[in-house]
Design a protein around this motif. Structure first.
Motif, PDB file in Angstrom:
ATOM      1  N   LEU A  63       5.556   5.542  10.055  1.00 17.02           N
ATOM      2  CA  LEU A  63       5.140   4.191   9.713  1.00 17.02           C
ATOM      3  C   LEU A  63       5.929   3.195  10.551  1.00 17.02           C
ATOM      4  O   LEU A  63       7.143   3.323  10.707  1.00 17.02           O
ATOM      5  CB  LEU A  63       5.379   3.907   8.226  1.00 17.02           C
ATOM      6  N   VAL A  81      -0.775   2.395   7.906  1.00 13.36           N
ATOM      7  CA  VAL A  81      -0.954   2.501   6.456  1.00 13.36           C
ATOM      8  C   VAL A  81      -2.408   2.774   6.115  1.00 13.36           C
ATOM      9  O   VAL A  81      -2.717   3.577   5.225  1.00 13.36           O
ATOM     10  CB  VAL A  81      -0.443   1.232   5.752  1.00 13.36           C
ATOM     11  N   GLU A  97       0.827  -1.213   0.000  1.00 14.97           N
ATOM     12  CA  GLU A  97       0.000   0.000   0.000  1.00 14.97           C
ATOM     13  C   GLU A  97       0.862   1.264   0.000  1.00 14.97           C
ATOM     14  O   GLU A  97       0.531   2.255  -0.646  1.00 14.97           O
ATOM     15  CB  GLU A  97      -0.922   0.004   1.220  1.00 14.97           C
ATOM     16  N   VAL A  98       1.977   1.222   0.738  1.00 11.84           N
ATOM     17  CA  VAL A  98       2.891   2.363   0.752  1.00 11.84           C
ATOM     18  C   VAL A  98       3.580   2.482  -0.600  1.00 11.84           C
ATOM     19  O   VAL A  98       3.767   3.587  -1.129  1.00 11.84           O
ATOM     20  CB  VAL A  98       3.932   2.222   1.884  1.00 11.84           C
TER      21      VAL A  98
END
Length: 536
Positions: A513, A521, A446-447
């Motif tokens: 993060l 996230v 996702e990052v």
């Protein structure tokens, strides 16, 4: 330019705020028009102090190498009692954001440098002798009725940013009120040339009889400021023989210097009630008026446009929605007000109403200097409100005790490149969003998609005590490797309990993060979606 033209952004006003915004938009690739009613940039030395945050913005605008040689870096303030004895001094030494905290400059020189900087960008136009008469907002644009040498010019834009000063005509047409106060005390400013006295720091005379300030500047300039007493008229204090006598009492070497400017001013502590109305935004003095005692008026305006420029870029280029611009006021207004309150406190200290009040304030500061933590708090300017947000475009930090949280300006240490060369961090981060994490750490899918969607630069850091891994990661992988030679980034991540962080284009921390914290996230992706991002 055609008689009728459309721009994504029109900036009104070629003071330091408007010029800085136009330069930043130039760096970001936004087609921009700067309008100014005067024939050139202002030639009056109004502001005289530029801080570390503003110099960091000049770095982002690509003009720091032109500006640094023309300023006096790292000056302090020495405080004197009614008897002429020094009782305190503030000389900050830290360079948390890459530059000294207090620096003297000449506003006409800076304005010319910023104006010349616009010539680098074919997509940025600047028109002088163009005065805005009125404007109308339509659903998808702002239409401006402009006068140039007696002729009417019609322009339009997606977004109009009013940097047109404390008497903003745009703010007035929008009917936006200013809250706060205008104060009865008036001050005389005298700017002088060809200074020979070598003392480089500001002198503040906390004298109940005649509060005064002496501010040396670049190229042999010096400014004097004297507070008027009740009943004194501008005509009385502007008498040259009279104010030269006051100067002679403070520094005999300055008494006969040539005069560049003399003016009486009233100070204000006021905020516009709204900073955005439709497609029009206010910045700088149009949005807030700051007392001069902390030297933060111009610097607050530069903070405004540092915050606003990248948001306009994201909206104009379609990566984020127009709702992002609502975060501008939410983020900037509280900090602007905090600096106004700080300036008011300093002003009360500098303007004692009686000898007894002056004695009490000065003895309090002397007592404070006996306690090392309190002395450091004062000497290093730690009482200046930190640039941080209570709400806005960031993911709130899960580590409340961290010194640097999400929504706060990231320090700018020097980092080391393979081969040994050291550079300030922002030069490595580039002009947009950036990812900063430990070397070799894999990114969550996702990052990875966010990094790709927003063209984020990926910077991987090697701890201060380690050497670079060998062989180096290939350049085509889109990874930049640096060593955290001062240990600053390692400390920021450790205190936040994070493995990586995302940085906004204005160098505020967007999010921390951590592989150990669930939901980081997800919160990040929700933030982007809430502001109109289309991500997979």
């Amino acid at each position: 330019m055609h008689a009728s033209s459309h721009y994504p952004v029109i900036v009104l006003g070629a003071g330091p705020t408007g010029l800085t915004l136009a330069n930043l938009l130039g760096v970001y690739g936004v087609r921009t028009l700067l309008l100014e009613r005067n024939a050139s940039t202002v030639d009056e030395p109004r502001a005289v102090s530029i801080d570390d945050e503003s110099l960091r913005t000049a770095q982002a605008a690509g003009l720091i190498d032109e500006i640094l040689p023309t300023i006096v870096q790292g000056y302090g303030v020495h405080y004197y009692s009614w008897s002429g004895r020094q009782f305190a001094r503030i000389e900050p030494q830290s360079t948390e954001y890459g530059y000294p905290k207090r620096n003297a400059f000449r506003q006409p020189v800076l304005a010319r440098q910023l104006c010349a900087g616009l010539q680098r960008f074919p997509h940025v136009d600047a028109l002088f002798r163009h005065e805005l008469r009125q404007f109308t907002q339509e659903q998808d644009k702002v239409v401006l009725d402009v006068e140039h040498d007696g002729k009417r010019v019609v322009l339009s834009c997606d977004w109009l940013v009013a940097c047109d000063g404390g008497r903003s005509g745009v703010r007035e047409q929008l009917g936006i009120a200013m809250s706060g106060n205008t104060f009865a005390e008036k001050w005389l400013i005298v700017d002088m040339l060809d200074r020979t006295a070598p003392f480089r720091h500001t002198r503040t005379y906390c004298d109940p009889v005649r509060p005064a300030i002496r501010l040396p500047g670049p190229n042999g300039t010096v400014r004097y400021e004297f507070m008027l007493k009740e009943g004194e008229t501008p005509e009385y204090v502007l008498d040259e023989q009279r104010f030269r006598a006051w100067i002679r009492e403070r520094e005999p070497l300055d008494a006969e210097l040539p005069i560049a400017r003399k003016v009486v001013y009233t100070f204000h502590a006021r905020l516009a009630e709204r900073w955005r109305q439709g497609r029009v935004l206010l910045a700088g003095d149009a949005a807030h008026l700051t007392p001069p005692f902390a030297g933060q008026g111009m610097n607050s305006g530069i903070r405004d446009v540092t915050n606003l420029a990248w948001k306009l870029q994201e909206v104009v280029h379609g990566r984020l929605g127009a709702e992002l611009l609502d975060t501008y006021e939410a983020e900037r207004k509280p900090h602007a007000w905090a600096l106004i309150k700080m300036a008011l406190l300093i002003g009360r200290y500098m303007q004692p109403k009686s000898l007894l009040g002056a004695m009490a304030a000065q003895w309090a500061l002397k007592a404070c200097s006996l306690y090392p933590p309190a002395r450091d708090y004062v000497l290093q300017l730690k009482f200046k409100p930190k640039p941080r947000f209570g709400e806005g475009f960031f993911v709130p930090c899960q580590a409340p005790d961290a010194a640097v949280k999400a929504g706060q300006l990231l320090p700018q240490p020097k980092v080391e490149l393979p081969g040994g060369r050291r550079q300030l961090l922002d030069e490595i981060l580039g002009p947009g969003f950036a990812y900063v994490g430990w070397v070799g750490q894999p990114l969550a899918p996702e990052v990875e998609s966010l990094v790709a969607a927003f063209g984020m630069r990926r910077v991987e850091i090697v701890p201060a005590q380690d050497d670079f891994p060998w062989p180096l990661p290939p350049a085509e992988a889109g990874r930049l490797l640096v060593r955290d030679c001062e240990g600053v980034l390692q400390k920021v991540l450790a205190e936040a309990g994070a493995d990586a962080l995302l940085v906004r284009p204005d160098r505020y921390v967007l999010a921390f993060l951590s592989r150990r914290v669930q939901g980081d996230v997800a919160r990040l992706r929700e933030l982007f979606r809430r502001h109109g991002a289309k991500i997979g």
